[in-house]
Design a protein around this motif. Structure first.
Motif, PDB file in Angstrom:
ATOM      1  N   VAL A  32       0.532  -7.487  -2.497  1.00  0.00           N
ATOM      2  CA  VAL A  32       0.776  -6.153  -3.055  1.00  0.00           C
ATOM      3  C   VAL A  32      -0.406  -5.707  -3.912  1.00  0.00           C
ATOM      4  O   VAL A  32      -0.786  -4.532  -3.907  1.00  0.00           O
ATOM      5  CB  VAL A  32       2.081  -6.152  -3.877  1.00  0.00           C
ATOM      6  CG1 VAL A  32       2.297  -4.802  -4.539  1.00  0.00           C
ATOM      7  CG2 VAL A  32       3.270  -6.498  -2.982  1.00  0.00           C
ATOM      8  N   ALA A  33      -1.029  -6.642  -4.617  1.00  0.00           N
ATOM      9  CA  ALA A  33      -2.110  -6.299  -5.541  1.00  0.00           C
ATOM     10  C   ALA A  33      -3.447  -6.105  -4.844  1.00  0.00           C
ATOM     11  O   ALA A  33      -4.351  -5.484  -5.414  1.00  0.00           O
ATOM     12  CB  ALA A  33      -2.248  -7.398  -6.602  1.00  0.00           C
ATOM     13  N   GLU A  34      -3.604  -6.604  -3.628  1.00  0.00           N
ATOM     14  CA  GLU A  34      -4.917  -6.650  -2.989  1.00  0.00           C
ATOM     15  C   GLU A  34      -5.571  -5.270  -2.890  1.00  0.00           C
ATOM     16  O   GLU A  34      -6.748  -5.087  -3.212  1.00  0.00           O
ATOM     17  CB  GLU A  34      -4.788  -7.282  -1.599  1.00  0.00           C
ATOM     18  CG  GLU A  34      -6.089  -7.340  -0.810  1.00  0.00           C
ATOM     19  CD  GLU A  34      -7.135  -8.264  -1.409  1.00  0.00           C
ATOM     20  OE1 GLU A  34      -8.278  -8.239  -0.912  1.00  0.00           O
ATOM     21  OE2 GLU A  34      -6.816  -9.005  -2.355  1.00  0.00           O
ATOM     22  N   GLY A  35      -4.839  -4.278  -2.424  1.00  0.00           N
ATOM     23  CA  GLY A  35      -5.410  -2.944  -2.287  1.00  0.00           C
ATOM     24  C   GLY A  35      -5.779  -2.336  -3.625  1.00  0.00           C
ATOM     25  O   GLY A  35      -6.775  -1.601  -3.737  1.00  0.00           O
ATOM     26  N   LEU A  36      -5.000  -2.645  -4.655  1.00  0.00           N
ATOM     27  CA  LEU A  36      -5.298  -2.116  -5.984  1.00  0.00           C
ATOM     28  C   LEU A  36      -6.634  -2.657  -6.497  1.00  0.00           C
ATOM     29  O   LEU A  36      -7.401  -1.948  -7.142  1.00  0.00           O
ATOM     30  CB  LEU A  36      -4.180  -2.494  -6.952  1.00  0.00           C
ATOM     31  CG  LEU A  36      -2.814  -1.884  -6.651  1.00  0.00           C
ATOM     32  CD1 LEU A  36      -1.760  -2.478  -7.578  1.00  0.00           C
ATOM     33  CD2 LEU A  36      -2.849  -0.366  -6.787  1.00  0.00           C
ATOM     34  N   VAL A  37      -6.906  -3.931  -6.188  1.00  0.00           N
ATOM     35  CA  VAL A  37      -8.140  -4.561  -6.656  1.00  0.00           C
ATOM     36  C   VAL A  37      -9.332  -4.120  -5.815  1.00  0.00           C
ATOM     37  O   VAL A  37     -10.379  -3.734  -6.334  1.00  0.00           O
ATOM     38  CB  VAL A  37      -7.996  -6.097  -6.642  1.00  0.00           C
ATOM     39  CG1 VAL A  37      -9.330  -6.767  -6.957  1.00  0.00           C
ATOM     40  CG2 VAL A  37      -6.930  -6.545  -7.636  1.00  0.00           C
ATOM     41  N   THR A  38      -9.177  -4.160  -4.475  1.00  0.00           N
ATOM     42  CA  THR A  38     -10.330  -3.926  -3.605  1.00  0.00           C
ATOM     43  C   THR A  38     -10.619  -2.441  -3.391  1.00  0.00           C
ATOM     44  O   THR A  38     -11.776  -2.053  -3.239  1.00  0.00           O
ATOM     45  CB  THR A  38     -10.120  -4.597  -2.243  1.00  0.00           C
ATOM     46  OG1 THR A  38      -8.931  -4.069  -1.632  1.00  0.00           O
ATOM     47  CG2 THR A  38      -9.996  -6.101  -2.392  1.00  0.00           C
TER      48      THR A  38
ATOM     49  N   ALA B 170       5.953  -5.007 -10.643  1.00  0.00           N
ATOM     50  CA  ALA B 170       6.851  -3.862 -10.788  1.00  0.00           C
ATOM     51  C   ALA B 170       7.324  -3.367  -9.425  1.00  0.00           C
ATOM     52  O   ALA B 170       8.504  -3.025  -9.252  1.00  0.00           O
ATOM     53  CB  ALA B 170       6.151  -2.742 -11.552  1.00  0.00           C
ATOM     54  N   GLU B 171       6.415  -3.326  -8.444  1.00  0.00           N
ATOM     55  CA  GLU B 171       6.797  -2.850  -7.116  1.00  0.00           C
ATOM     56  C   GLU B 171       7.686  -3.872  -6.397  1.00  0.00           C
ATOM     57  O   GLU B 171       8.606  -3.485  -5.665  1.00  0.00           O
ATOM     58  CB  GLU B 171       5.559  -2.531  -6.281  1.00  0.00           C
ATOM     59  CG  GLU B 171       4.723  -1.379  -6.823  1.00  0.00           C
ATOM     60  CD  GLU B 171       5.485  -0.068  -6.941  1.00  0.00           C
ATOM     61  OE1 GLU B 171       6.572   0.071  -6.336  1.00  0.00           O
ATOM     62  OE2 GLU B 171       4.999   0.830  -7.649  1.00  0.00           O
ATOM     63  N   LEU B 172       7.438  -5.153  -6.607  1.00  0.00           N
ATOM     64  CA  LEU B 172       8.315  -6.172  -6.019  1.00  0.00           C
ATOM     65  C   LEU B 172       9.713  -6.083  -6.626  1.00  0.00           C
ATOM     66  O   LEU B 172      10.717  -6.259  -5.922  1.00  0.00           O
ATOM     67  CB  LEU B 172       7.730  -7.561  -6.232  1.00  0.00           C
ATOM     68  CG  LEU B 172       6.507  -7.894  -5.371  1.00  0.00           C
ATOM     69  CD1 LEU B 172       5.870  -9.206  -5.811  1.00  0.00           C
ATOM     70  CD2 LEU B 172       6.880  -7.972  -3.881  1.00  0.00           C
ATOM     71  N   LYS B 173       9.795  -5.778  -7.910  1.00  0.00           N
ATOM     72  CA  LYS B 173      11.105  -5.584  -8.532  1.00  0.00           C
ATOM     73  C   LYS B 173      11.816  -4.393  -7.916  1.00  0.00           C
ATOM     74  O   LYS B 173      13.031  -4.423  -7.678  1.00  0.00           O
ATOM     75  CB  LYS B 173      10.940  -5.391 -10.038  1.00  0.00           C
ATOM     76  CG  LYS B 173      12.265  -5.268 -10.778  1.00  0.00           C
ATOM     77  CD  LYS B 173      12.055  -5.177 -12.283  1.00  0.00           C
ATOM     78  CE  LYS B 173      13.389  -5.091 -13.011  1.00  0.00           C
ATOM     79  NZ  LYS B 173      13.205  -5.032 -14.484  1.00  0.00           N
TER      80      LYS B 173
ATOM     81  N   GLY C   7      13.516  -5.449  -4.900  1.00  0.00           N
ATOM     82  CA  GLY C   7      14.434  -6.569  -5.070  1.00  0.00           C
ATOM     83  C   GLY C   7      13.837  -7.936  -4.826  1.00  0.00           C
ATOM     84  O   GLY C   7      14.557  -8.881  -4.497  1.00  0.00           O
ATOM     85  N   LEU C   8      12.523  -8.085  -5.037  1.00  0.00           N
ATOM     86  CA  LEU C   8      11.864  -9.360  -4.738  1.00  0.00           C
ATOM     87  C   LEU C   8      11.064  -9.896  -5.924  1.00  0.00           C
ATOM     88  O   LEU C   8      10.091 -10.626  -5.730  1.00  0.00           O
ATOM     89  CB  LEU C   8      10.937  -9.206  -3.527  1.00  0.00           C
ATOM     90  CG  LEU C   8      11.612  -9.028  -2.167  1.00  0.00           C
ATOM     91  CD1 LEU C   8      10.557  -8.803  -1.091  1.00  0.00           C
ATOM     92  CD2 LEU C   8      12.467 -10.252  -1.818  1.00  0.00           C
ATOM     93  N   GLU C   9      11.467  -9.547  -7.144  1.00  0.00           N
ATOM     94  CA  GLU C   9      10.699 -10.020  -8.290  1.00  0.00           C
ATOM     95  C   GLU C   9      10.659 -11.542  -8.370  1.00  0.00           C
ATOM     96  O   GLU C   9       9.693 -12.127  -8.878  1.00  0.00           O
ATOM     97  CB  GLU C   9      11.245  -9.431  -9.600  1.00  0.00           C
ATOM     98  CG  GLU C   9      12.691  -9.783  -9.915  1.00  0.00           C
ATOM     99  CD  GLU C   9      13.694  -8.764  -9.386  1.00  0.00           C
ATOM    100  OE1 GLU C   9      14.678  -8.510 -10.092  1.00  0.00           O
ATOM    101  OE2 GLU C   9      13.483  -8.248  -8.276  1.00  0.00           O
ATOM    102  N   ASP C  10      11.707 -12.210  -7.828  1.00  0.00           N
ATOM    103  CA  ASP C  10      11.749 -13.672  -7.879  1.00  0.00           C
ATOM    104  C   ASP C  10      10.903 -14.328  -6.793  1.00  0.00           C
ATOM    105  O   ASP C  10      10.796 -15.561  -6.752  1.00  0.00           O
ATOM    106  CB  ASP C  10      13.199 -14.157  -7.758  1.00  0.00           C
ATOM    107  CG  ASP C  10      13.851 -13.731  -6.451  1.00  0.00           C
ATOM    108  OD1 ASP C  10      13.491 -12.651  -5.929  1.00  0.00           O
ATOM    109  OD2 ASP C  10      14.720 -14.470  -5.953  1.00  0.00           O
ATOM    110  N   LYS C  11      10.291 -13.525  -5.900  1.00  0.00           N
ATOM    111  CA  LYS C  11       9.469 -14.063  -4.815  1.00  0.00           C
ATOM    112  C   LYS C  11       7.981 -13.761  -5.018  1.00  0.00           C
ATOM    113  O   LYS C  11       7.185 -13.930  -4.093  1.00  0.00           O
ATOM    114  CB  LYS C  11       9.916 -13.475  -3.471  1.00  0.00           C
ATOM    115  CG  LYS C  11      11.363 -13.761  -3.106  1.00  0.00           C
ATOM    116  CD  LYS C  11      11.597 -15.237  -2.861  1.00  0.00           C
ATOM    117  CE  LYS C  11      13.028 -15.492  -2.413  1.00  0.00           C
ATOM    118  NZ  LYS C  11      13.293 -16.940  -2.190  1.00  0.00           N
ATOM    119  N   ALA C  12       7.605 -13.370  -6.223  1.00  0.00           N
ATOM    120  CA  ALA C  12       6.227 -12.927  -6.465  1.00  0.00           C
ATOM    121  C   ALA C  12       5.198 -13.977  -6.092  1.00  0.00           C
ATOM    122  O   ALA C  12       4.128 -13.650  -5.550  1.00  0.00           O
ATOM    123  CB  ALA C  12       6.057 -12.535  -7.935  1.00  0.00           C
TER     124      ALA C  12
END
Length: 257
Positions: free
Chosen positions: A111-117, A132-135, A138-143
């Motif tokens: 999820v973060a890759e595009g934000l960084v690159t 925040a987007e994973l939450k 419904g996937l905050e526990d799978k980060a």
């Protein structure tokens, strides 16, 4: 009515001399939820890929925010400068049928890759946004879980979170549930329904007719190399006027009870 956020004007695409579609005109307004239906081979996925310029249309014009993308007077890929492609793809996010996650990155990393690159966001800030987007899906526990340890439905929800992290003005969904086990379809449709309730502007290629009926503001049916019939879900899905639309819907309702 507000001006269109996206406009297709006479869009056409061919492969090896065979026309997929031609003369496609479509206005997409803020908050529109447009389901795109059609038989296999009707050009649904190709249309989405042309909107995001993952495929290059040979004809027509794409406007976003009232501005024409590239130079429609010229032929070939050169008419779409790389800078304009990057801008378009940040404004128009896409969720693919087969997830397209990086297997060597965790869910948060994907999820973060595009934000960084692309956005050049600091890694720590990008991770916070990814969490925040994973939450949201419904996937905050799978980060910190890698894709190989996720179910198909979880992978698709990570893909949706990845698209949302880039703050797109429009979301394109290319048959987001077709690669999933039937038991997992509902969790992905639930996320898309939530986004619809938030007022997101979306174009959705799907075979989930019931979902299209309840979530869409408009339905577009592709056939005969173009938009064959379009209108509200009530009219297109309950009272189609043209024979190919009627035949398609009859086939999809054939085994319902």
């Amino acid at each position: 009515m507000a001006d269109p956020i996206l406009r297709l004007d006479g869009l056409g695409k061919s492969f090896d001399g065979t026309t997929v579609f031609a003369g496609v005109d479509l206005d997409v307004h803020p908050g529109d939820r447009i389901s795109i239906l059609g038989a296999s081979g009707s050009g649904k996925s190709t249309l989405l890929r042309c909107i995001n310029l993952l495929e290059t249309p040979e004809e027509g014009r794409i406007e976003i925010g009232g501005q024409t993308v590239g130079d429609p007077s010229r032929k070939g890929r050169a008419r779409y400068p790389e800078r304009e492609l990057r801008d378009l793809r940040q404004r128009v996010g896409m969720v693919f049928q087969h997830f397209n996650l990086f297997p060597h990155m965790t869910a948060a990393g994907n999820v973060a890759e595009g934000l960084v690159t692309v956005r050049k966001m600091p890694a720590g800030e990008a991770r916070e946004r990814a969490l925040a987007e994973l939450k949201r899906v419904g996937l905050e526990d799978k980060a910190d879980t890698y894709p190989s340890r996720l179910s198909g439905g979880q992978k698709q929800r990570v893909a949706i979170a990845r698209a949302l992290a880039m703050d797109p003005e429009i979301l394109l969904f290319d048959e987001p549930t077709s690669a999933l086990d039937p038991a997992l379809v509902g969790e992905v449709l639930g996320v898309i329904e939530q986004l619809a309730h938030e007022g997101r502007t979306m174009l959705l290629v799907t075979h989930e007719i019931g979902f299209a009926y309840h979530v869409s503001s408009r339905v577009v049916f592709l056939a005969e190399q173009g938009i064959y019939e379009a209108g509200t879900p009530e009219r297109i899905l309950k009272d189609p006027q043209r024979p190919l639309t009627q035949q398609f819907l009859a086939e999809h309702k054939r085994f319902q009870f």
